[in-house]
Write an enzyme that holds these catalytic residues in place. Structure first.
Site, mmCIF file in Angstrom:
data_model
loop_
_atom_site.group_PDB
_atom_site.id
_atom_site.type_symbol
_atom_site.label_atom_id
_atom_site.label_comp_id
_atom_site.label_asym_id
_atom_site.label_seq_id
_atom_site.Cartn_x
_atom_site.Cartn_y
_atom_site.Cartn_z
ATOM 1 N N THR A 40 -41.222 -31.307 40.870
ATOM 2 C CA THR A 40 -42.140 -30.392 40.177
ATOM 3 C C THR A 40 -43.598 -30.744 40.501
ATOM 4 O O THR A 40 -44.425 -29.855 40.729
ATOM 5 C CB THR A 40 -41.926 -30.496 38.648
ATOM 6 N N HIS A 43 -44.463 -29.516 43.875
ATOM 7 C CA HIS A 43 -44.710 -28.057 43.872
ATOM 8 C C HIS A 43 -46.116 -27.759 43.362
ATOM 9 O O HIS A 43 -46.822 -26.898 43.892
ATOM 10 C CB HIS A 43 -43.699 -27.326 42.985
ATOM 11 N N HIS A 63 -44.823 -35.942 34.346
ATOM 12 C CA HIS A 63 -44.035 -35.982 33.102
ATOM 13 C C HIS A 63 -43.072 -37.155 33.018
ATOM 14 O O HIS A 63 -42.519 -37.395 31.964
ATOM 15 C CB HIS A 63 -43.283 -34.660 32.900
ATOM 16 N N CYS A 93 -39.729 -25.890 20.152
ATOM 17 C CA CYS A 93 -40.413 -25.229 19.039
ATOM 18 C C CYS A 93 -40.015 -25.808 17.687
ATOM 19 O O CYS A 93 -40.789 -25.752 16.726
ATOM 20 C CB CYS A 93 -40.158 -23.725 19.080
ATOM 21 N N CYS A 99 -32.850 -25.092 18.095
ATOM 22 C CA CYS A 99 -33.524 -26.292 17.580
ATOM 23 C C CYS A 99 -32.990 -26.643 16.201
ATOM 24 O O CYS A 99 -32.684 -27.808 15.909
ATOM 25 C CB CYS A 99 -35.033 -26.060 17.505
ATOM 26 N N CYS A 107 -33.552 -24.764 23.450
ATOM 27 C CA CYS A 107 -34.700 -24.064 22.851
ATOM 28 C C CYS A 107 -35.209 -22.969 23.787
ATOM 29 O O CYS A 107 -35.332 -23.163 24.990
ATOM 30 C CB CYS A 107 -35.836 -25.050 22.556
ATOM 31 N N ILE A 175 -32.202 -37.469 42.266
ATOM 32 C CA ILE A 175 -31.269 -37.146 41.178
ATOM 33 C C ILE A 175 -29.824 -37.248 41.646
ATOM 34 O O ILE A 175 -28.971 -37.809 40.948
ATOM 35 C CB ILE A 175 -31.607 -35.761 40.577
HETATM 36 P P1 NAD Z 1 -34.720 -33.263 46.281
HETATM 37 O O1 NAD Z 1 -35.322 -32.029 46.836
HETATM 38 O O2 NAD Z 1 -35.383 -34.581 46.501
HETATM 39 O O3 NAD Z 1 -33.210 -33.384 46.804
HETATM 40 C C1 NAD Z 1 -32.470 -32.338 47.337
HETATM 41 C C2 NAD Z 1 -31.680 -32.894 48.505
HETATM 42 O O4 NAD Z 1 -30.804 -31.885 49.001
HETATM 43 C C3 NAD Z 1 -32.555 -33.349 49.674
HETATM 44 O O5 NAD Z 1 -32.328 -34.731 49.938
HETATM 45 C C4 NAD Z 1 -32.096 -32.465 50.821
HETATM 46 O O6 NAD Z 1 -32.121 -33.131 52.082
HETATM 47 C C5 NAD Z 1 -30.673 -32.116 50.390
HETATM 48 N N1 NAD Z 1 -30.104 -30.954 51.093
HETATM 49 C C6 NAD Z 1 -30.741 -30.018 51.836
HETATM 50 N N2 NAD Z 1 -29.831 -29.164 52.365
HETATM 51 C C7 NAD Z 1 -28.606 -29.560 51.936
HETATM 52 C C8 NAD Z 1 -27.289 -29.093 52.154
HETATM 53 N N3 NAD Z 1 -27.032 -28.011 52.893
HETATM 54 N N4 NAD Z 1 -26.265 -29.763 51.566
HETATM 55 C C9 NAD Z 1 -26.502 -30.855 50.803
HETATM 56 N N5 NAD Z 1 -27.735 -31.341 50.569
HETATM 57 C C10 NAD Z 1 -28.780 -30.703 51.118
HETATM 58 O O7 NAD Z 1 -34.540 -32.983 44.741
HETATM 59 P P2 NAD Z 1 -34.265 -33.896 43.436
HETATM 60 O O8 NAD Z 1 -35.542 -34.309 42.840
HETATM 61 O O9 NAD Z 1 -33.219 -34.927 43.702
HETATM 62 O O10 NAD Z 1 -33.666 -32.735 42.510
HETATM 63 C C11 NAD Z 1 -32.436 -32.127 42.868
HETATM 64 C C12 NAD Z 1 -32.435 -30.633 42.573
HETATM 65 O O11 NAD Z 1 -32.476 -30.447 41.144
HETATM 66 C C13 NAD Z 1 -33.651 -29.862 43.092
HETATM 67 O O12 NAD Z 1 -33.210 -28.570 43.490
HETATM 68 C C14 NAD Z 1 -34.560 -29.753 41.886
HETATM 69 O O13 NAD Z 1 -35.404 -28.620 41.959
HETATM 70 C C15 NAD Z 1 -33.555 -29.593 40.787
HETATM 71 N N6 NAD Z 1 -33.968 -30.025 39.443
HETATM 72 C C16 NAD Z 1 -33.449 -29.327 38.409
HETATM 73 C C17 NAD Z 1 -33.719 -29.707 37.124
HETATM 74 C C18 NAD Z 1 -33.095 -28.965 35.996
HETATM 75 O O14 NAD Z 1 -33.415 -29.259 34.841
HETATM 76 N N7 NAD Z 1 -32.188 -28.019 36.285
HETATM 77 C C19 NAD Z 1 -34.527 -30.830 36.873
HETATM 78 C C20 NAD Z 1 -35.030 -31.551 37.959
HETATM 79 C C21 NAD Z 1 -34.726 -31.146 39.253
HETATM 80 ZN ZN ZN Z 2 -36.676 -24.053 19.690
#
Ligand code: NAD
Ligand code: ZN
Length: 342
Positions: A40, A43, A63, A93, A99, A107, A175
């Site tokens: 994030t 971005h 964060h 909220c 909540c 939420c 992650i």
């Molecule tokens: P990141 O972008 O560091 O990791 C994504 C990985 O996917 C990269 O290492 C990339 O090389 C790999 N990748 C690319 N193409 C691929 C394919 N075809 N097959 C398998 N892997 C492939 O992201 P991160 O920080 O580890 O977060 C993981 C994902 O979760 C991201 O999409 C992020 O936006 C999302 N996210 C969601 C939440 C939520 O609350 N839903 C919170 C945090 C992050």
């Molecule tokens: Zn709420």
């Protein structure tokens, strides 16, 4: 105090002097020790279309953090100066149906730290006491700094029971790497990590993957055959946000398989619904962490031997934020930590 600020619309962040946040009667003020860089933040730094429509400068970003409490509001109990804490970055909220039912992660009116309100890439950060997690004694501070994304990993990894199951992890970003260690700790049989980046595949093995494959080179059916799997993956964790990865997971599930989707695609994607229907798959979206069941699970898993520290690959002082962001952006990294203690 010094803080990393998105000063105006457009790319880049600035380290600048801003006032220490003032706190309300229900808030705590925290001196930040360490922070983690999240996708994030990248971005927001890059000012992509999501950031341009979401962020209102000026904004202190960030964060993921750990720090110690320096001041509490008049109404705050249970916290005191000196306590080592992290913050749940979703400020909810407190009034909506979910909540009130104790389902705060659902939420409908969530404000994000470092997104919709001033964040943690700063010497001090303020949050409501209901967003504060007290760390148990003995939790490593670097790990404490990344409880937020560790929570994403745990929330996704434990969305479905994994004991004895064959698990596919698509995407070994920070992650996916942490989720690999979590499902291993939780008793999965085979943990197959699919990731195109070589550095991250090697890290995935250190985190406990049975095998880490490049999806551009190897089909998952061949991997299944190599491991002697018969019916497909029982559980998949989609942690890449990439269409091809989700499609490949759907194609490789056992009947009745379950897919927890954390990855956020940039655009709409098309899926083979016939396979979802005939193979009776469950697809579940995961957002954030549960307040505070996930935080509890993280703590007790660390206390029972889970080690995610190998997912942290880079450490910088906050004045070197440009190098820290470059490391996070490079892809040849796991979690990147910035220290805020001078
Ligand atoms: P990141 O972008 O560091 O990791 C994504 C990985 O996917 C990269 O290492 C990339 O090389 C790999 N990748 C690319 N193409 C691929 C394919 N075809 N097959 C398998 N892997 C492939 O992201 P991160 O920080 O580890 O977060 C993981 C994902 O979760 C991201 O999409 C992020 O936006 C999302 N996210 C969601 C939440 C939520 O609350 N839903 C919170 C945090 C992050
Ligand atoms: Zn709420």
């Amino acid at each position: 105090m010094l803080a990393l600020v998105k000063a105006e619309a457009g790319p880049g962040l600035r380290l600048q002097d801003v006032p220490v946040p003032s706190i309300g009667i229900n808030d705590v003020l925290i001196r930040v020790h360490k922070t983690g860089i999240c996708g994030t933040d990248l971005h927001i730094d890059a000012w992509d279309p999501w950031a341009a429509r979401t962020i209102q400068p000026p904004l202190v970003v960030g964060h993921e953090f750990v720090g110690d409490i320096v001041e509490i509001g008049a109404n705050v109990s249970g916290f005191k100066p000196g306590d080592l804490v992290s913050g749940e970055g979703h400020v909810v909220c407190g009034k909506c149906r979910h909540c009130l039912a104790g389902q705060r992660h659902l939420c409908v009116d969530t404000v994000g730290l470092g997104v919709g309100r001033d964040g943690a890439f700063a010497e001090y950060v303020a949050l409501p006491m209901t967003n504060i997690w007290h760390h148990a004694p003995g939790i490593d501070e670097d790990v404490a700094a990344i409880f937020d994304p560790f929570g994403n990993a745990v929330h996704t990894a434990l969305a479905f029971p994994v004991l004895g199951e064959d698990v596919l992890v698509s995407g070994a970003g920070p992650i996916g790497l942490m989720a690999t260690a979590v499902v291993r700790h939780a008793g999965a049989r085979h943990v197959v990590v699919s990731e195109p980046n070589t550095f991250r595949r090697e890290l995935a093995i250190r985190m406990g993957a049975t095998i880490a494959v490049d999806p551009l080179e190897r089909d998952l059916h061949a991997v299944q055959a190599e491991l002697g799997m018969v019916e497909g993956f029982d559980i998949a964790l989609e942690m890449s946000g990439v269409e091809a990865a989700l499609r490949s997971a759907i194609e490789n599930m056992a009947h009745g398989g379950r897919i927890a989707i954390l990855g956020i695609p940039t655009d709409e994607i098309s899926l083979d619904v016939n396979t979802i229907v005939f193979n009776q798959l469950t697809l579940r979206g995961i957002y954030g962490r549960e307040m505070y069941e996930t935080w509890y699970q993280m703590t007790v898993m660390l206390q029972s031997g889970l080690d995610i520290s190998a997912a942290i690959t880079h450490r910088f002082g906050f004045r070197d934020f440009e190098a820290a962001f470059a490391a996070a952006r490079s892809g040849d990294s796991g979690k990147v930590i910035m220290s805020w203690l001078a």
